[in-house]
Design a protein around this motif. Structure first.
Motif, mmCIF file in Angstrom:
data_model
loop_
_atom_site.group_PDB
_atom_site.id
_atom_site.type_symbol
_atom_site.label_atom_id
_atom_site.label_comp_id
_atom_site.label_asym_id
_atom_site.label_seq_id
_atom_site.Cartn_x
_atom_site.Cartn_y
_atom_site.Cartn_z
ATOM 1 N N LEU A 96 -61.298 -25.839 24.112
ATOM 2 C CA LEU A 96 -61.059 -26.465 22.815
ATOM 3 C C LEU A 96 -62.128 -27.477 22.446
ATOM 4 O O LEU A 96 -62.026 -28.126 21.403
ATOM 5 C CB LEU A 96 -59.686 -27.157 22.817
ATOM 6 C CG LEU A 96 -58.481 -26.280 23.150
ATOM 7 C CD1 LEU A 96 -57.204 -27.094 23.032
ATOM 8 C CD2 LEU A 96 -58.421 -25.063 22.254
ATOM 9 N N ILE B 178 -57.287 -19.492 18.865
ATOM 10 C CA ILE B 178 -57.447 -20.850 19.381
ATOM 11 C C ILE B 178 -56.377 -21.713 18.723
ATOM 12 O O ILE B 178 -56.080 -21.555 17.535
ATOM 13 C CB ILE B 178 -58.866 -21.394 19.107
ATOM 14 C CG1 ILE B 178 -59.069 -22.744 19.795
ATOM 15 C CG2 ILE B 178 -59.173 -21.469 17.625
ATOM 16 C CD1 ILE B 178 -60.523 -23.206 19.792
ATOM 17 N N ASN C 261 -66.226 -20.486 18.359
ATOM 18 C CA ASN C 261 -64.774 -20.324 18.409
ATOM 19 C C ASN C 261 -64.306 -19.025 17.757
ATOM 20 O O ASN C 261 -63.312 -18.435 18.190
ATOM 21 C CB ASN C 261 -64.089 -21.504 17.733
ATOM 22 C CG ASN C 261 -64.241 -22.792 18.509
ATOM 23 O OD1 ASN C 261 -64.316 -22.782 19.729
ATOM 24 N ND2 ASN C 261 -64.304 -23.915 17.813
#
Length: 331
Positions: free
Chosen positions: A232, A248, A240
């Motif tokens: 993260l 995510i 991402n």
């Protein structure tokens, strides 16, 4: 007795899998009125990957101002950064006449760590691989050769089903995602014939920024591909969300739902494989990692390059032995 559980370094989702498990185990077995189970922060450097000493010195470390009797540390902390991240904290704990334990530990054979643990021994230490146990078991009078606590997490969390057309999971962080070929038998994945074409990586910290330009399969023999992102800390959308169906979230328990309903896990992340196996999903670990030794103790069966989930009875026995060991130490 106040017991503080390290439970916050979730910038890597894998840390949540074993830290949350430890927290739930302690809440289950230490229910007497004299026990107060609380959480505390992991080191700022570990949690937020701060390597710049100029800015690191500005961090307020709340963990240094707690009133615990026992502090529970965990994970792959017995590496090169152990003393930098935990040294002063542990020294303070011992000088105040309090105790600390290290659970689900993993680490390398580092002489500085051994000298430190000899001087400031933990009340107890459990390891998640026999290799680590051989190195560090002598530094506590209470040592336990165990498995990774992440294997126990689904026992404690009610994981909802994820309603989505059939899919597999691919999660990669240290190399390019491999090409995968599947064969089906009666509409199910034939584990004997999973073919992986691993790509060579070059200057990965740079080349990963161009990963979004590479082509990968988004569907394999009728199975969709979902890609859990475990780290993260990335602030770049092209990392991402480099591929379709990248997942995510800060709602970390939802990762378990994504894993639970999949038909296959393929990853270079050890805890991606561990949580897949713990949820009864066949899983493929790509690459040669020292952390993979945490799978050895369970003597998992394999079909071709795919690990098969352990029997529930085996995990339950491991958990009971582990809880009995904890009860014998903390009274």
């Amino acid at each position: 007795m106040k017991i503080y559980i390290e439970n916050s370094s979730w910038v890597n989702i894998g840390d949540f899998f074993y830290q949350e498990s430890i927290f739930n185990i302690f809440k289950e077995i230490f229910t007497a009125e004299q026990f107060k189970i609380k959480c505390f922060d992991a080191p700022i450097k570990r949690s937020f990957k701060i390597n710049n000493k100029f800015f690191l010195k500005n961090a307020f470390e709340l963990r240094n101002y707690l009133d615990g009797d026992i502090y529970v540390l965990s994970g792959p902390i017995l590496g090169e950064e152990f003393i930098n991240s935990y040294g002063k904290f542990i020294e303070t704990i011992k000088s105040n006449g309090k105790e600390y334990v290290i659970l689900s530990a993993h680490g390398k054979d580092i002489s500085e760590n051994k000298k430190f643990l000899e001087k400031f021994p933990p009340l107890a230490i459990s390891t998640r691989s026999f290799e680590t146990y051989k190195i560090y078991n002598s530094f506590s009078k209470n040592s336990f050769d165990g498995i990774c606590n992440a294997f126990f997490l689904p026992i404690y969390l009610d994981v909802p089903n994820f309603i989505y057309p059939k899919y597999i999971l691919k999660s990669f962080y240290s190399t390019f995602e491999p090409k995968v070929k599947l064969n089906l038998i009666n509409q199910k994945i034939d584990l004997e014939n999973i073919s992986l074409s691993l790509k060579k990586k070059f200057l990965w910290k740079i080349s990963r920024h161009f990963n979004f330009l590479t082509k990968n399969e988004d569907q394999l023999e009728g199975f969709n591909v979902i890609r859990p992102i475990h780290d993260l800390s990335y602030k770049f959308h092209h990392l991402n969300f480099a591929k379709k169906n990248s997942y995510i979230s800060y709602n970390i328990s939802n990762y378990l739902s994504v894993y639970k309903s999949s038909d296959l896990v393929i990853s270079d992340r050890i805890h991606s494989v561990v949580i897949g196996l713990s949820l009864n999903i066949p899983s493929v670990l790509c690459g040669n990692w020292d952390r993979a030794t945490l799978l050895d103790r369970l003597k998992l069966k394999k079909i071709n390059n795919c690990y098969l989930p352990p029997e529930k009875k085996q995990i339950n026995n491991e958990l009971e032995n582990y809880k009995n060991w904890l009860r014998s130490i903390i009274k």
